[in-house]
Scaffold this motif. Structure first.
Motif, mmCIF file in Angstrom:
data_model
loop_
_atom_site.group_PDB
_atom_site.id
_atom_site.type_symbol
_atom_site.label_atom_id
_atom_site.label_comp_id
_atom_site.label_asym_id
_atom_site.label_seq_id
_atom_site.Cartn_x
_atom_site.Cartn_y
_atom_site.Cartn_z
ATOM 1 N N ARG A 164 2.763 -11.087 -7.710
ATOM 2 C CA ARG A 164 1.860 -10.629 -6.650
ATOM 3 C C ARG A 164 0.451 -11.134 -6.891
ATOM 4 O O ARG A 164 0.030 -11.324 -8.028
ATOM 5 N N GLY B 208 -2.278 2.725 -2.669
ATOM 6 C CA GLY B 208 -1.756 1.603 -1.909
ATOM 7 C C GLY B 208 -0.387 1.210 -2.446
ATOM 8 O O GLY B 208 0.476 2.066 -2.690
ATOM 9 N N ASP B 209 -0.180 -0.081 -2.667
ATOM 10 C CA ASP B 209 1.114 -0.546 -3.167
ATOM 11 C C ASP B 209 1.108 -0.748 -4.677
ATOM 12 O O ASP B 209 1.997 -1.388 -5.228
ATOM 13 N N ARG B 210 0.107 -0.201 -5.361
ATOM 14 C CA ARG B 210 0.019 -0.331 -6.808
ATOM 15 C C ARG B 210 0.001 1.044 -7.461
ATOM 16 O O ARG B 210 -0.259 2.058 -6.798
#
Length: 402
Positions: free
Chosen positions: A6, A302-304
């Protein structure tokens, strides 16, 4: 690319000269890039209002950092002793004894009762400017109002405040920030030594008394293992933090009103807007730009996922310009409503003096609107360079009596 393939979040350098001078363009880029930014070694910056507001109240984040954390290279004496004693760096269960006494001294009820005193003080401070047409918003208004009131609430004599306490508390205040430059450490230690001696001398004539003023009450609840030093260090901390937020808010507001004739005329026409004006000035240029926490558990953002042991910087100034919450965030609107800014932090670790700052700000701006017909910048304001605080050394103003 990260090991998982990522793209890494954007990186922000809080010490970059352009960020220290004006962080808001950088903040806008960080928010647009994602809810997290890289902020330093093993640390994250949280950029968006929703996440910052929630994490301010999240018990998975601690105020207590390891003494060897490389990002908290504070002055030697400060890191070794004071930093572990003061309330903001201790978790709620550990500091409840002192916290209750300080909250009591700076409670909304006490703050409301100071409004008349603040008004009288502002009138007194404005008197010379009404004669000369000149004033410095920092030295002649913002500092003496904020420092005098907090000294009176603590029980400190105000006579020595301007000449002796202020310059030393300002030097010490620079040390309450990560990434302390080497050049500032000696001055911070010197200021700390003087302020500690000053407070110890005051306490020598005091007695533990839960029915007395703040100094007496803090002596009454002090940890026997720490002794008087716990009280000394927390009073020293209040010498700085007790007025810094109010002082910087008044400075920001003075510049905003001097630089925006339409908003000045609006306040003059309706001084009752002074309270919402004060809130807007805190939102627009947050006196404290971020607050640091340590992750105790995995925290999804978020996505973390922020891993335990990572430093987390809640970017208050960045969150207060979030376009999804504040329409046209770069514009000052003294009547902005709603205004859910996070400039005073939040939760049990929020600004202890928030209620007092709100009262002081409302009174100061109401008095300016009633006592002055005109306010303009007489020269460029001079900032105190800091990544953490948005403060000023001087704000020359030209004023016209009403």
């Amino acid at each position: 690319m990260s090991p998982a393939g990522r793209v890494l979040p954007a990186r922000m350098d809080p010490l970059a000269p352009e960020v220290v001078a004006d962080p808001y363009p950088t903040y806008a880029r960080m928010r647009a890039a994602g809810p997290l930014c890289r902020f330093g070694p093993a640390s994250w910056g949280v950029t968006r209002h929703r996440d910052v507001a929630a994490l301010l109240r999240d018990r998975r984040l601690s105020n207590t950092f390891p003494e060897d954390d490389p990002q908290f290279r504070m002055a030697q004496d400060l890191s070794r002793e004071v930093f572990r004693r003061i309330i903001p760096t201790r978790d709620p269960d550990d500091h409840s004894r002192l916290h209750q006494q300080i909250v009591r001294a700076f409670s909304p009820g006490v703050a409301r009762r100071t409004a008349s005193r603040v008004g009288d003080l502002v009138d007194e401070l404005l008197a010379p400017a009404l004669d000369t047409g000149r004033m410095d918003a920092v030295a002649d208004l913002a500092f003496p109002v904020a420092a005098t009131v907090v000294c009176e609430l603590i029980g400190l004599p105000a006579a020595r405040t301007r000449a002796e306490v202020w310059p030393r508390s300002a030097a010490l205040g620079r040390a309450f920030t990560p990434f302390l430059p080497e050049a500032d450490r000696a001055a911070a230690d010197e200021a700390l030594a003087w302020l500690r001696g000053y407070v110890r001398d005051l306490l020598a004539d005091r007695h533990a008394d839960l029915g007395g003023d703040l100094l007496d009450r803090m002596l009454a609840v002090a940890d026997p293992a720490e002794g008087i030093e716990e009280v000394v260090d927390n009073i020293v901390f209040l010498c700085f933090t007790g007025y810094e937020t109010t002082m910087n808010m008044v400075c920001t507001g003075s510049i905003a009103l001097a630089d925006r004739p339409d908003e000045w005329r609006r306040l003059r026409a309706d001084p009752s807007l002074s309270a919402t004006a004060a809130e807007e000035f805190v939102r627009f240029d947050s006196p404290i730009q971020y607050t640091a926490r340590l992750a105790l558990a995995p925290i999804p953002v978020g996505d973390r996922v922020i891993r335990p042991g990572r430093s987390v910087f809640l970017l208050l100034g960045c969150a207060n310009h979030d376009e999804d919450v504040f329409p046209d965030p770069g514009r000052i609107d003294i009547g902005r409503h709603p205004n859910p800014h996070v400039g005073f932090g939040g939760g049990v670790r929020g600004c202890l003096g928030a209620a007092l700052a709100r009262i002081e700000g409302a009174v100061v701006f109401e008095r300016l609107a009633r006592r002055l017909a005109g306010i303009e910048l007489a020269a460029d304001p001079v900032r105190e360079p800091s990544a953490l605080f948005r403060s000023y050394a001087s704000i020359p103003l030209a004023v016209t009596p009403a």
